[in-house]
Structure formats: C-alpha cells, structure tokens
Design a protein around this motif. Structure first.
Motif, PDB file in Angstrom:
ATOM      1  N   PHE A   1      10.307  12.883   3.429  1.00  0.00           N
ATOM      2  CA  PHE A   1       9.291  12.550   4.436  1.00  0.00           C
ATOM      3  C   PHE A   1       9.807  12.992   5.804  1.00  0.00           C
ATOM      4  O   PHE A   1       9.880  12.211   6.751  1.00  0.00           O
TER       5      PHE A   1
ATOM      6  N   ALA B   1       9.464  11.696   9.770  1.00  0.00           N
ATOM      7  CA  ALA B   1       8.713  10.442   9.742  1.00  0.00           C
ATOM      8  C   ALA B   1       9.223   9.441  10.771  1.00  0.00           C
ATOM      9  O   ALA B   1      10.417   9.409  11.104  1.00  0.00           O
TER      10      ALA B   1
ATOM     11  N   ASP C   1       5.102   6.220   9.784  1.00  0.00           N
ATOM     12  CA  ASP C   1       4.714   7.070   8.654  1.00  0.00           C
ATOM     13  C   ASP C   1       5.255   6.524   7.341  1.00  0.00           C
ATOM     14  O   ASP C   1       4.749   6.838   6.263  1.00  0.00           O
ATOM     15  N   VAL C   2       6.313   5.728   7.448  1.00  0.00           N
ATOM     16  CA  VAL C   2       6.952   5.100   6.295  1.00  0.00           C
ATOM     17  C   VAL C   2       7.364   3.693   6.695  1.00  0.00           C
ATOM     18  O   VAL C   2       7.842   3.489   7.817  1.00  0.00           O
TER      19      VAL C   2
ATOM     20  N   ILE D   1       1.248   8.930  -2.278  1.00  0.00           N
ATOM     21  CA  ILE D   1       2.457   9.754  -2.157  1.00  0.00           C
ATOM     22  C   ILE D   1       2.387  10.928  -3.122  1.00  0.00           C
ATOM     23  O   ILE D   1       2.103  10.758  -4.321  1.00  0.00           O
TER      24      ILE D   1
END
Length: 341
Positions: free
Chosen positions: A173, A176, A230-231, A324
């Motif tokens: 990711f 992120a 984002d995470v 995801i």
C-alpha cells in the motif's frame, strides 16, 4: 478367700497391662497413618491463583486459557479466582488488593495494567504476567535480563512484528497514510505507537493518530480518520480491541484495509497482521507459574521472555469486504484465518 482376691488382683493387673500395650500400638499406628496423610496431602495440594485482566476480549481470553492449560498439563490442582477490571483502571487496584487479602498463592496479571496493579499491591506473592508489550518501560522489571523480586512473565510483542507489519503496508500500500487509534493511558499502546512511528521513518508512509479514553469513543475516532487514512493499523490496545467491531464496520463501509496486532482480531474482521498466538504466550507463562507454585523455582529464575515466533496471518474474507486487490504472493507467505461465524 485371700487367695481368690489375690488371683483376681493379678488378673486385673494383667488386663490393664495388655490394654496399655494395645493402646500404645494403636497410638503408633495412628502416628504412622498421620504421617501418610500428611504425605498424601502434600502431593495433592490445592493452589489458589488470582487471575486478572484489564478487560475481556478474545486475545486476553485466549492467553488466560493457555495459562490454565499449562497448569492442568503440569497436574497441579488449582482453584482460580478470575476478576476482570471491565476496562476500568480503578478496578485494577481493588482486584489486586483483594487477591492479597485472600492470600492467594500466585497472581496471573494478564495485561500491563493488571500486572502493574498486582505489583503495586504486593512484594511477597509471586506474580506471572503476559499480554504485556514492554515490561521495562512499564516499570514491571528493571531489565529484560533479570526478573523482578516477585514478578516475571512473557511479552506479547515480538521484537520484529511492528517493523514487519509496517514493511508489509509500505510494500503493498505504497504511499499510504496509516490511521492509528489508541488509548494514550495504556503504556502498552504508547510504546507500540512510538515503535510504529519509528518504523515508518524512511518509508513512503505517513501516519495520523486518534486517541480514545474508553471503548465508546472508538467508532467516532475511526470515523474522523475517513478521508485521511488509507489504511487502519490497530495495535494491541485493550481499549480499542475490545471495541474492534466499530473499526471493522468503518473499514468495510469505506473500503479501508484494516491491519491489526494479533490473529484473534483477524477472526473478528481484521485483514492482516504479523502476529503471535496468544494461547502460546499464556501457556508459557503457565509453565513458569507451575514451577513456581510447585516450589521448584522462583520468579527470579525466569527472565522476562519474548514470544518465540511471528507469522503473517491474513483473513481472505476481510480482504474482499474491504475492497483489497488480492496479491498472489500472499498465498505463499500467509497463514489464513477464518472469520468468526
């Protein structure tokens, strides 16, 4: 007539003498029996253990089960007095003081606050802990090389787990912003957040933090991170983990990958973690407790231990629910966790 009296008198003396001998023998036999009973009682001694944790959630519950399993496997007869602080720090001290008043043989402190409460309550009763992230920073022991005077245990954080989790996020990711939610009142959590921030340095990642004081604030904290994070990365914070369903709901609704600190949170809807098995750390702490209770060792004989192994765990269903994109590399790298039904 005198002869008859003399005969009767001799007979009575004989009877009394025989009775005394018989009584003597019975007394000796009774003493021998008492000795056998004492030996039998020592072999089958019942130990009283006060077990406490800051709150009830799957990870801590599994550690407690592991602790009990170890004592059972050691063939010790143990009576447990289990007390949960229900997430209330004020209850921690009361529980520990009650254990001391009840003169328990050992205290099992299952979380940093619980272990600290026990240590503040007694310097005489042995304490074995687990589900503690940093025993030195928390003030439970002076160093990892030497146990405290009456306390030792097993940590719940492998030295590499946070670094590996951050590396995973950075690789899959890239760029992120990582949303962190934690209770700043839990030293366990502060230590982990500091480790996350350090691990993020030099990567493509950034972080956003939200703190909570109790589980009722967790959902709002997650909601305020929407549009920024984002995470999500939820470390092993007892307050947040006890309300993990709130974060899972936001992660599903907003399509935000949810990284967690341990496999039990995966079963509840987390996506991935480099984690440890809480049953195993509970079991190891139970092995320590068994030797301490049996008088074979003391807490001083056990330096505080790290978990032995970590593993990448993934919940495939959660990955799908959080939108995801699946990476085929994960099929080879991960052990998969089934969601709770």
């Amino acid at each position: 007539m005198k002869k008859w009296l003399q005969f009767i008198l001799i007979a009575l003396i004989s009877i009394i003498t025989l009775a005394a001998c018989s009584s003597n023998e019975s007394s000796k036999e009774a003493e021998a029996d008492d000795g056998d009973d004492k030996s039998s009682s020592a072999d089958g001694e019942t130990y009283k253990v006060g077990a406490t944790q800051i709150v009830e959630h799957p990870s801590l519950d599994e550690a407690y089960k592991g602790f009990q399993d170890a004592l059972k496997d050691a063939d010790l007869d143990v009576e447990y007095d289990f007390q949960s602080a229900q997430g209330d720090q004020n209850n921690v001290s009361t529980i520990a003081k009650n254990f001391v008043a009840d003169d328990v043989d050992l205290i099992f402190g299952n979380s940093t606050p619980s272990a600290l409460g026990a240590l503040q309550a007694t310097s005489d009763i042995p304490i074995v802990f687990t589900s503690v992230t940093d025993a030195v920073e928390a003030g439970l022991v002076d160093s990892m090389d030497e146990a405290g005077e009456n306390i030792t245990g097993v940590l719940d954080l492998h030295p590499d787990s946070i670094e590996k989790t951050v590396e995973f996020i950075d690789k899959y990711f890239e760029g992120a912003n990582v949303g962190l939610i934690y209770n700043a009142g839990e030293q366990n959590s502060v230590t982990q957040i500091e480790a996350v921030e350090k691990a993020v340095e030099g990567t493509s990642l950034s972080t956003s933090e939200r703190t909570v004081a109790n589980s009722s604030e967790v959902q709002q904290a997650a909601t305020t991170l929407v549009g920024k994070a984002d995470v999500f990365y939820i470390v092993t914070d007892n307050t947040v983990v006890s309300a993990l369903d709130s974060v899972v709901g936001v992660a599903k609704e907003q399509g935000i990958p949810l990284m967690v600190g341990e496999p039990d949170s995966l079963a509840r809807g987390g996506f991935a973690t480099y984690g440890i098995d809480y049953h195993s750390i509970g079991y190891r702490s139970g092995e320590m407790a068994a030797e301490i209770l049996a008088g074979e060792k003391t807490t001083k004989d056990f330096p505080v231990e790290h978990p032995e192994d970590i593993q990448l765990f993934i919940n495939k269903q959660a990955a799908e629910e959080q939108g995801i994109d699946w990476n085929d590399e994960w099929d080879e790298l991960a052990e998969f966790v089934e969601p709770e039904e």
